[in-house]
Design a protein around this motif. Structure first.
Motif, PDB file in Angstrom:
ATOM      1  N   VAL A   1       0.855  -1.181   0.000  1.00 16.54           N
ATOM      2  CA  VAL A   1       0.000   0.000   0.000  1.00 16.54           C
ATOM      3  C   VAL A   1       0.890   1.230   0.000  1.00 16.54           C
ATOM      4  CG1 VAL A   1      -1.634   1.361   1.369  1.00 16.54           C
ATOM      5  CG2 VAL A   1      -1.996  -1.070   1.086  1.00 16.54           C
ATOM      6  N   ASP A   2       0.615   2.152  -0.912  1.00 16.34           N
ATOM      7  CA  ASP A   2       1.352   3.410  -0.990  1.00 16.34           C
ATOM      8  C   ASP A   2       0.406   4.526  -0.561  1.00 16.34           C
ATOM      9  OD1 ASP A   2       3.216   5.355  -1.511  1.00 16.34           O
ATOM     10  OD2 ASP A   2       2.820   5.412  -3.663  1.00 16.34           O
ATOM     11  N   CYS A   3       0.614   5.035   0.660  1.00 16.76           N
ATOM     12  CA  CYS A   3      -0.212   6.098   1.243  1.00 16.76           C
ATOM     13  C   CYS A   3       0.711   7.065   1.987  1.00 16.76           C
ATOM     14  CB  CYS A   3      -1.196   5.527   2.263  1.00 16.76           C
ATOM     15  SG  CYS A   3      -2.688   4.830   1.592  1.00 16.76           S
ATOM     16  N   PRO A   4       0.302   8.333   2.125  1.00 21.22           N
ATOM     17  CA  PRO A   4       1.152   9.303   2.841  1.00 21.22           C
ATOM     18  C   PRO A   4       0.975   9.238   4.359  1.00 21.22           C
ATOM     19  CG  PRO A   4      -0.766  10.413   1.976  1.00 21.22           C
ATOM     20  CD  PRO A   4      -0.871   8.976   1.528  1.00 21.22           C
ATOM     21  N   PHE A   5       0.946   8.015   4.935  1.00 15.32           N
ATOM     22  CA  PHE A   5       0.740   7.838   6.370  1.00 15.32           C
ATOM     23  C   PHE A   5       1.919   7.085   6.966  1.00 15.32           C
ATOM     24  CE2 PHE A   5      -3.725   7.099   4.612  1.00 15.32           C
ATOM     25  CZ  PHE A   5      -4.043   8.441   4.631  1.00 15.32           C
ATOM     26  N   ASN A   6       1.994   7.081   8.302  1.00 17.61           N
ATOM     27  CA  ASN A   6       3.015   6.302   9.005  1.00 17.61           C
ATOM     28  C   ASN A   6       2.484   4.903   9.253  1.00 17.61           C
ATOM     29  OD1 ASN A   6       4.744   8.530   9.241  1.00 17.61           O
ATOM     30  ND2 ASN A   6       3.689   9.232  11.074  1.00 17.61           N
TER      31      ASN A   6
ATOM     32  N   ASN B   1      -1.554  -1.398   9.162  1.00 16.15           N
ATOM     33  CA  ASN B   1      -1.840  -0.491  10.272  1.00 16.15           C
ATOM     34  C   ASN B   1      -1.238   0.866   9.969  1.00 16.15           C
ATOM     35  OD1 ASN B   1      -2.992  -2.343  12.375  1.00 16.15           O
ATOM     36  ND2 ASN B   1      -1.062  -3.382  11.970  1.00 16.15           N
ATOM     37  N   PHE B   2      -2.053   1.917  10.102  1.00 12.74           N
ATOM     38  CA  PHE B   2      -1.574   3.268   9.832  1.00 12.74           C
ATOM     39  C   PHE B   2      -2.037   4.227  10.914  1.00 12.74           C
ATOM     40  CE2 PHE B   2      -1.673   1.646   5.387  1.00 12.74           C
ATOM     41  CZ  PHE B   2      -0.368   1.919   5.043  1.00 12.74           C
ATOM     42  N   VAL B   3      -1.371   5.384  10.950  1.00 11.32           N
ATOM     43  CA  VAL B   3      -1.832   6.518  11.748  1.00 11.32           C
ATOM     44  C   VAL B   3      -1.351   7.768  11.033  1.00 11.32           C
ATOM     45  CG1 VAL B   3       0.178   6.654  13.302  1.00 11.32           C
ATOM     46  CG2 VAL B   3      -2.053   7.465  14.087  1.00 11.32           C
ATOM     47  N   THR B   4      -2.163   8.816  11.066  1.00  9.15           N
ATOM     48  CA  THR B   4      -1.767  10.085  10.461  1.00  9.15           C
ATOM     49  C   THR B   4      -2.265  11.229  11.320  1.00  9.15           C
ATOM     50  OG1 THR B   4      -1.896  11.495   8.505  1.00  9.15           O
ATOM     51  CG2 THR B   4      -3.845  10.164   8.977  1.00  9.15           C
ATOM     52  N   SER B   5      -1.499  12.307  11.348  1.00  7.78           N
ATOM     53  CA  SER B   5      -1.927  13.499  12.084  1.00  7.78           C
ATOM     54  C   SER B   5      -2.663  14.467  11.156  1.00  7.78           C
ATOM     55  CB  SER B   5      -0.719  14.191  12.715  1.00  7.78           C
ATOM     56  OG  SER B   5       0.211  14.525  11.689  1.00  7.78           O
ATOM     57  N   LYS B   6      -2.627  14.181   9.844  1.00 13.66           N
ATOM     58  CA  LYS B   6      -3.253  15.070   8.862  1.00 13.66           C
ATOM     59  C   LYS B   6      -4.685  14.621   8.569  1.00 13.66           C
ATOM     60  CE  LYS B   6       0.282  14.057   6.244  1.00 13.66           C
ATOM     61  NZ  LYS B   6       1.207  13.892   5.135  1.00 13.66           N
ATOM     62  N   SER B   7      -5.573  15.599   8.343  1.00 10.46           N
ATOM     63  CA  SER B   7      -6.927  15.253   7.927  1.00 10.46           C
ATOM     64  C   SER B   7      -7.120  15.707   6.488  1.00 10.46           C
ATOM     65  CB  SER B   7      -7.965  15.902   8.851  1.00 10.46           C
ATOM     66  OG  SER B   7      -7.816  17.295   8.846  1.00 10.46           O
ATOM     67  N   GLY B   8      -8.104  15.102   5.816  1.00 10.07           N
ATOM     68  CA  GLY B   8      -8.367  15.427   4.420  1.00 10.07           C
ATOM     69  C   GLY B   8      -8.598  14.157   3.624  1.00 10.07           C
ATOM     70  N   SER B   9      -8.540  14.281   2.317  1.00  7.01           N
ATOM     71  CA  SER B   9      -8.734  13.152   1.416  1.00  7.01           C
ATOM     72  C   SER B   9      -7.390  12.818   0.774  1.00  7.01           C
ATOM     73  CB  SER B   9      -9.771  13.524   0.351  1.00  7.01           C
ATOM     74  OG  SER B   9     -10.077  12.414  -0.432  1.00  7.01           O
ATOM     75  N   PHE B  10      -6.976  11.556   0.877  1.00  8.25           N
ATOM     76  CA  PHE B  10      -5.644  11.157   0.420  1.00  8.25           C
ATOM     77  C   PHE B  10      -5.732  10.077  -0.650  1.00  8.25           C
ATOM     78  CE2 PHE B  10      -5.301  12.728   4.720  1.00  8.25           C
ATOM     79  CZ  PHE B  10      -4.272  13.659   4.599  1.00  8.25           C
ATOM     80  N   ALA B  11      -4.965  10.262  -1.718  1.00 11.29           N
ATOM     81  CA  ALA B  11      -4.888   9.270  -2.795  1.00 11.29           C
ATOM     82  C   ALA B  11      -3.885   8.199  -2.404  1.00 11.29           C
ATOM     83  CB  ALA B  11      -4.481   9.944  -4.097  1.00 11.29           C
ATOM     84  N   CYS B  12      -4.302   6.947  -2.495  1.00 15.00           N
ATOM     85  CA  CYS B  12      -3.447   5.810  -2.153  1.00 15.00           C
ATOM     86  C   CYS B  12      -3.522   4.796  -3.280  1.00 15.00           C
ATOM     87  CB  CYS B  12      -3.927   5.158  -0.863  1.00 15.00           C
ATOM     88  SG  CYS B  12      -3.843   6.233   0.577  1.00 15.00           S
ATOM     89  N   SER B  13      -2.598   3.845  -3.253  1.00 14.83           N
ATOM     90  CA  SER B  13      -2.663   2.769  -4.242  1.00 14.83           C
ATOM     91  C   SER B  13      -2.285   1.452  -3.580  1.00 14.83           C
ATOM     92  CB  SER B  13      -1.757   3.059  -5.435  1.00 14.83           C
ATOM     93  OG  SER B  13      -0.406   3.082  -5.032  1.00 14.83           O
ATOM     94  N   LEU B  14      -2.862   0.382  -4.130  1.00 10.51           N
ATOM     95  CA  LEU B  14      -2.566  -0.972  -3.695  1.00 10.51           C
ATOM     96  C   LEU B  14      -1.935  -1.693  -4.878  1.00 10.51           C
ATOM     97  CD1 LEU B  14      -2.926  -3.519  -1.831  1.00 10.51           C
ATOM     98  CD2 LEU B  14      -5.120  -3.833  -2.976  1.00 10.51           C
ATOM     99  N   ALA B  15      -0.782  -2.312  -4.659  1.00  2.00           N
ATOM    100  CA  ALA B  15      -0.141  -3.120  -5.697  1.00  2.00           C
ATOM    101  C   ALA B  15      -0.020  -4.547  -5.177  1.00  2.00           C
ATOM    102  CB  ALA B  15       1.227  -2.558  -6.052  1.00  2.00           C
ATOM    103  N   VAL B  16      -0.490  -5.500  -5.959  1.00  2.00           N
ATOM    104  CA  VAL B  16      -0.394  -6.906  -5.591  1.00  2.00           C
ATOM    105  C   VAL B  16       0.522  -7.591  -6.609  1.00  2.00           C
ATOM    106  CG1 VAL B  16      -1.645  -9.066  -5.230  1.00  2.00           C
ATOM    107  CG2 VAL B  16      -2.719  -6.887  -4.618  1.00  2.00           C
TER     108      VAL B  16
END
Length: 135
Positions: A42-47, A68-83
């Motif tokens: 998973v490619d997301c801008p989270f920890n 498992n992720f956590v982020t301090s930022k709120s909003g809408s984030f583009a992510c991708s899943l690669a299998v």
């Protein structure tokens, strides 16, 4: 095939900034043979952990990849899943984009408590001053 769900630790699908949450990708082998060496990234801008190793899936079998992720930022984030996987034909990668909506923490309850505490202190300030000076 794959489906993606998100939830916080209590199982709610509402993700709140500052609170840990899960992204669960259900990976299904819809091919004709066995899929081996399956990894999901998973490619997301989270920890958090971005890769899961699923190993092998027989035809029509499925398994969850949990991130498992956590982020301090709120909003809408583009992510991708690669299998990535290997089958009897070769090595393949399937990608899918998805969006994660992170809400701002609801602090209205805490703000109300602070205001009530300030009002109580203001009303009883003369008594508090007498008690402090009297000792």
């Amino acid at each position: 095939g794959q489906s993606i769900t998100m939830s916080d630790e209590s199982g709610s699908s509402t993700i709140v900034a500052g609170t840990p949450f899960l992204i669960i990708a259900r990976i299904e082998n819809v091919g004709h043979g066995t899929a081996d060496y399956i990894t999901a990234t998973v490619d997301c801008p989270f920890n958090g952990a971005t890769q899961a190793f699923l190993g092998q899936l027989e035809r029509n079998e499925d398994a969850p990849a949990v991130f498992n992720f956590v982020t301090s930022k709120s909003g809408s984030f583009a992510c991708s899943l690669a299998v990535n996987f290997t089958d009897d034909v070769g090595t393949h990668q399937i990608s899918r984009d998805f969006t994660v909506a992170v809400n701002t923490p609801d602090l209205s309850g805490a703000i109300v408590l602070i205001i009530v505490a300030l009002v109580v202190l203001f009303i009883f300030r003369k008594r508090v001053i007498k008690i402090v000076r009297g000792k």
